[in-house]
Design an enzyme around this catalytic site. Structure first.
Site, PDB file in Angstrom:
ATOM      1  N   ASP A 183      -6.641  -7.197 -15.542  1.00 21.21           N
ATOM      2  CA  ASP A 183      -5.302  -6.870 -14.894  1.00 21.21           C
ATOM      3  C   ASP A 183      -4.236  -6.983 -16.227  1.00 21.21           C
ATOM      4  O   ASP A 183      -3.645  -7.982 -15.854  1.00 21.21           O
ATOM      5  CB  ASP A 183      -4.954  -7.506 -13.555  1.00 21.21           C
ATOM      6  CG  ASP A 183      -3.785  -6.896 -13.150  1.00 21.21           C
ATOM      7  OD1 ASP A 183      -3.091  -5.934 -13.295  1.00 21.21           O
ATOM      8  OD2 ASP A 183      -3.176  -7.683 -11.981  1.00 21.21           O
ATOM      9  N   ASN A 206      -2.134   3.053 -13.742  1.00 20.37           N
ATOM     10  CA  ASN A 206      -1.338   2.823 -15.107  1.00 20.37           C
ATOM     11  C   ASN A 206      -1.358   1.236 -15.337  1.00 20.37           C
ATOM     12  O   ASN A 206      -0.414   0.462 -14.788  1.00 20.37           O
ATOM     13  CB  ASN A 206       0.209   3.203 -15.178  1.00 20.37           C
ATOM     14  CG  ASN A 206       0.814   2.955 -16.450  1.00 20.37           C
ATOM     15  OD1 ASN A 206       0.211   2.300 -17.319  1.00 20.37           O
ATOM     16  ND2 ASN A 206       1.899   3.625 -16.874  1.00 20.37           N
ATOM     17  N   ASP A 207      -2.121   0.607 -16.171  1.00 22.53           N
ATOM     18  CA  ASP A 207      -2.399  -0.904 -16.227  1.00 22.53           C
ATOM     19  C   ASP A 207      -1.661  -1.438 -17.487  1.00 22.53           C
ATOM     20  O   ASP A 207      -1.807  -2.392 -17.614  1.00 22.53           O
ATOM     21  CB  ASP A 207      -4.021  -1.069 -16.528  1.00 22.53           C
ATOM     22  CG  ASP A 207      -4.143  -2.622 -15.724  1.00 22.53           C
ATOM     23  OD1 ASP A 207      -3.618  -3.123 -15.164  1.00 22.53           O
ATOM     24  OD2 ASP A 207      -5.416  -2.985 -16.229  1.00 22.53           O
ATOM     25  N   ASP A 222       9.035  10.241  -8.553  1.00 24.73           N
ATOM     26  CA  ASP A 222       7.696  10.397  -9.490  1.00 24.73           C
ATOM     27  C   ASP A 222       8.031  11.713 -10.209  1.00 24.73           C
ATOM     28  O   ASP A 222       6.714  12.293 -10.230  1.00 24.73           O
ATOM     29  CB  ASP A 222       6.606  10.272  -8.623  1.00 24.73           C
ATOM     30  CG  ASP A 222       6.008   8.955  -8.307  1.00 24.73           C
ATOM     31  OD1 ASP A 222       6.967   8.071  -8.382  1.00 24.73           O
ATOM     32  OD2 ASP A 222       4.799   8.682  -7.561  1.00 24.73           O
ATOM     33  N   ASN A 230      -0.659   7.451  -5.930  1.00 22.97           N
ATOM     34  CA  ASN A 230      -1.417   8.492  -4.934  1.00 22.97           C
ATOM     35  C   ASN A 230      -1.733   9.627  -5.604  1.00 22.97           C
ATOM     36  O   ASN A 230      -2.043  10.385  -4.750  1.00 22.97           O
ATOM     37  CB  ASN A 230      -0.419   8.418  -3.690  1.00 22.97           C
ATOM     38  CG  ASN A 230       0.902   8.963  -4.039  1.00 22.97           C
ATOM     39  OD1 ASN A 230       1.055   9.570  -5.118  1.00 22.97           O
ATOM     40  ND2 ASN A 230       1.848   9.183  -2.830  1.00 22.97           N
ATOM     41  N   ILE A 232       0.290  12.043  -6.538  1.00 29.48           N
ATOM     42  CA  ILE A 232       1.250  12.889  -6.357  1.00 29.48           C
ATOM     43  C   ILE A 232       2.488  12.767  -7.262  1.00 29.48           C
ATOM     44  O   ILE A 232       3.077  11.542  -7.339  1.00 29.48           O
ATOM     45  CB  ILE A 232       1.650  13.100  -4.741  1.00 29.48           C
ATOM     46  CG1 ILE A 232       0.439  13.227  -4.096  1.00 29.48           C
ATOM     47  CG2 ILE A 232       2.839  13.942  -4.723  1.00 29.48           C
ATOM     48  CD1 ILE A 232       0.697  12.960  -2.319  1.00 29.48           C
ATOM     49  N   SER A 262     -16.132 -12.960   5.295  1.00 29.34           N
ATOM     50  CA  SER A 262     -17.235 -12.189   4.564  1.00 29.34           C
ATOM     51  C   SER A 262     -17.540 -10.987   5.385  1.00 29.34           C
ATOM     52  O   SER A 262     -18.172 -10.039   4.809  1.00 29.34           O
ATOM     53  CB  SER A 262     -18.555 -13.142   4.470  1.00 29.34           C
ATOM     54  OG  SER A 262     -18.692 -13.585   5.818  1.00 29.34           O
TER      55      SER A 262
HETATM   56 CA   LIG Z   1      -2.699  -3.714 -13.262  1.00 28.89          CA
HETATM   57 CA   LIG Z   2       0.262  -0.885 -12.743  1.00 33.91          CA
HETATM   58 CA   LIG Z   3       2.986   9.451  -6.504  1.00 29.23          CA
END
Ligand SMILES: [Ca+2]
Ligand SMILES: [Ca+2]
Ligand SMILES: [Ca+2]
Length: 574
Positions: A183, A206-207, A222, A230, A232, A262
């Site tokens: 991450d 978008n990491d 957006d 999502n 969009i 679990s």
């Molecule tokens: Ca991330």
């Molecule tokens: Ca992110």
């Molecule tokens: Ca969006």
């Protein structure tokens, strides 16, 4: 020479993990008396499979071990480890098995299973005709002569092996923190599937931007980028209106979050991994994925699953239904579950939940600690169960935490505990996958083996002792009533609170209506967890009940769904 012992430990590791996970040693502050219980189960499973492969293919034990290794994938070094193990320990296993010693005797001889002083002898198969002591002594004599067994018998940590260290670290860190291993922007959403990645919560679109993640309210509608993942974003060229505004404004988007154990994470050990008669190269393809998801399959679970069911059942998960209802909810799911989780230890991982009170959409939180408050592996099971008072105080603590973290307008649903007596009633005289070939191991045997080693996921219900089963159900009912009481009496500012019964009897009836049998709803290998079909049927009951009684929880149907589909297709998929 210590490493061979460690190597032998490595192979059963695959099979040990589940039982480790089930018995939740992570939360166990009291060491079990049978410290080697998990090694014993792992050894007996592996040796049984080797023995049965030889029987099925009418081959030597040597050939059967090589066959097993050849089936394993190279990922996570599974195949290599397997061959190393065969090199080191094959000769002893061959000697013992070819003298008609069964897996119990082999594993006691190799000291994976130990009978501690004053403790009962734990065995999966019927005892040999000769006395146990005599059989074991004879076997030990034979192995003593073997040149391969001149290594230290001290228990060692397999993770200290250089080639396993990295995998161990990855798995350990993911298990410990319940946040993604990979991450980059540290927003708790990942582009990697396992190790608490997008199998567990919506994929990060978008990491490298910690402010772009599933579930947030769109940033500036957006216009330039998809801030809530999502799928969009952008502006409709026909009228200049941002798509997110046009399609999602006023649609009341919401995410689904599970706080579970679990069962919620969909714990599943594939029967193909231990069924010699059907074993092939294909059987282990998904093993590395499963190991790096702690043997859970949240991507197929009833609450947060997003993949098509593998069981042929057409019911969708709660997440997929919410997405279908409003496509603006795409990717907004979090499966905050852990093997061994209960009301008492949830506080140790609840912080892995990601929801910004100011920036994100409201959420539906399902609290489903359905077993571990009454289930444990201890022989004195009842005193270890959570009391209604303890449950009350921990659940109130959890709800206060949620109230200070969930966006206003959220909903929290407390699930009750099931009555687990259906486990024994439906399974005890059926054959366990290990017992199907020779009709020698029933679930009653399997349960008593786990109980004897004190590694059972639920001594209380997986027991031949009817009084104990009844006591366990009574406690479960008391705990459910406590949850119900909280839900009817307590109010919180940021969410509405509801209670729902865990209606396993209801889904059994539904399944029978479709021509099925109750035992087909239980995980075949562990004989304990609800399986994928059960999980999806439960989701169906849940959905219908909420729709009928509290429709505001689910939000409205978005009239723009088909237009979203037309413009954005699969919205970037999962
Ligand atoms: Ca991330
Ligand atoms: Ca992110
Ligand atoms: Ca969006």
């Amino acid at each position: 020479m210590k490493s061979p012992r460690k190597l032998l430990m490595a192979a059963p590791l695959l099979f040990l993990l589940p039982f480790h996970a089930l018995a939740s040693p992570a939360y166990d502050d009291q060491p079990a008396r049978h410290s080697n219980g998990h090694s014993c189960v792992g050894c007996v499973l592996v040796v049984s499979v080797i023995e049965q492969l030889a029987q099925v293919h009418n081959s030597t034990v040597q050939a059967s071990m090589e066959r097993l290794c050849s089936y394993l994938p190279e990922k996570l070094l599974l195949k290599t480890t397997c061959y190393l193990v065969v090199d080191m320990f094959g000769p002893d296993i061959i000697t013992l098995l070819s003298m008609d010693k069964n897996a119990d005797v082999v594993c006691h001889t190799l000291e994976f299973c130990k009978q501690d002083p004053g403790q009962p002898l734990c065995h999966l198969y019927p005892l040999p005709k000769e006395t146990w002591k005599f059989t074991l002594e004879k076997a030990r004599q034979i192995v003593k002569k073997s040149p391969t067994l001149k290594y230290s018998r001290s228990d060692s940590n397999i993770c200290s092996l250089p080639f396993l260290a990295k995998i161990c670290e990855m798995i350990k860190s993911a298990i410990k923190n319940s946040v993604p291993f990979k991450d980059v922007d540290s927003d708790k959403y990942s582009v990697f599937p396992t190790l608490r990645g997008y199998h567990w919560r919506g994929r990060d679109c978008n990491d490298s931007n910690g402010m772009a993640y599933p579930g947030r309210r769109p940033d500036n509608w957006d216009i330039h980028q998809d801030s809530n993942c999502n799928g969009i974003w952008g502006v409709d060229p026909k009228d200049g209106i941002p798509y997110e505004k046009k399609f999602c404004e006023g649609s009341q988007p919401r995410g689904i979050i599970l706080l579970g154990d679990s069962a919620g994470a969909h714990f599943h050990i594939s029967p193909e991994w231990i069924t010699a008669s059907q074993m092939s190269l294909k059987s282990f393809v998904n093993l590395p994925t499963a190991i790096t998801d702690e043997l859970n399959w949240p991507q197929l679970s009833g609450i947060t699953g997003f993949l098509n069911s593998t069981s042929g059942i057409t019911e969708d998960s709660i997440y997929l239904r919410l997405r279908k209802r409003n496509r603006c909810n795409h990717r907004d799911y979090q499966n905050i579950s852990k093997n061994g989780a209960s009301s008492q230890n949830l506080e140790k991982f609840i912080e892995s939940l990601s929801r910004n009170q100011l920036l994100d959409h409201p959420a539906i939180v399902i609290y489903a600690m359905i077993g571990n408050d009454v289930c444990n592996g201890k022989s004195d099971s009842v005193p270890k169960m959570t009391t209604p008072e303890k449950l009350y105080s921990k659940v109130m603590q959890t709800l206060k935490y949620l109230n200070s973290h969930l966006p206003n307008g959220s909903h929290v649903i407390l699930y009750g505990l099931p009555d687990g007596t259906f486990l024994w009633d439906n399974l005890h005289n059926k054959y366990h996958p290990l017992g199907q070939l020779n009709k020698d191991v029933t679930y009653a045997h399997f349960y008593s083996f786990l109980n004897c080693l004190q590694v059972s996921p639920c001594q209380g219900w997986m027991s031949s002792n009817e009084t104990l089963r009844t006591l366990t159900s009574q406690r479960a009912e008391q705990l459910s009533n406590t949850l119900k009481k909280i839900a009817t009496r307590k109010k919180f500012t940021n969410f509405n609170l509801f209670y729902m019964d865990f209606d396993f009897q209801g889904i059994i009836k539904e399944w029978q209506k479709r021509g099925g049998q109750p035992w087909q709803l239980i995980e075949p290998v562990d004989g304990f967890h609800p399986n994928e079909v059960a999980s999806l049927l439960l989701a169906d009951v849940f959905w219908k009940k909420v729709q009928l009684q509290w429709p505001q929880v689910l939000g409205k149907e978005n009239p723009f769904n088909s237009q979203i589909e037309k413009v954005f297709g699969e919205q970037g998929g999962h």
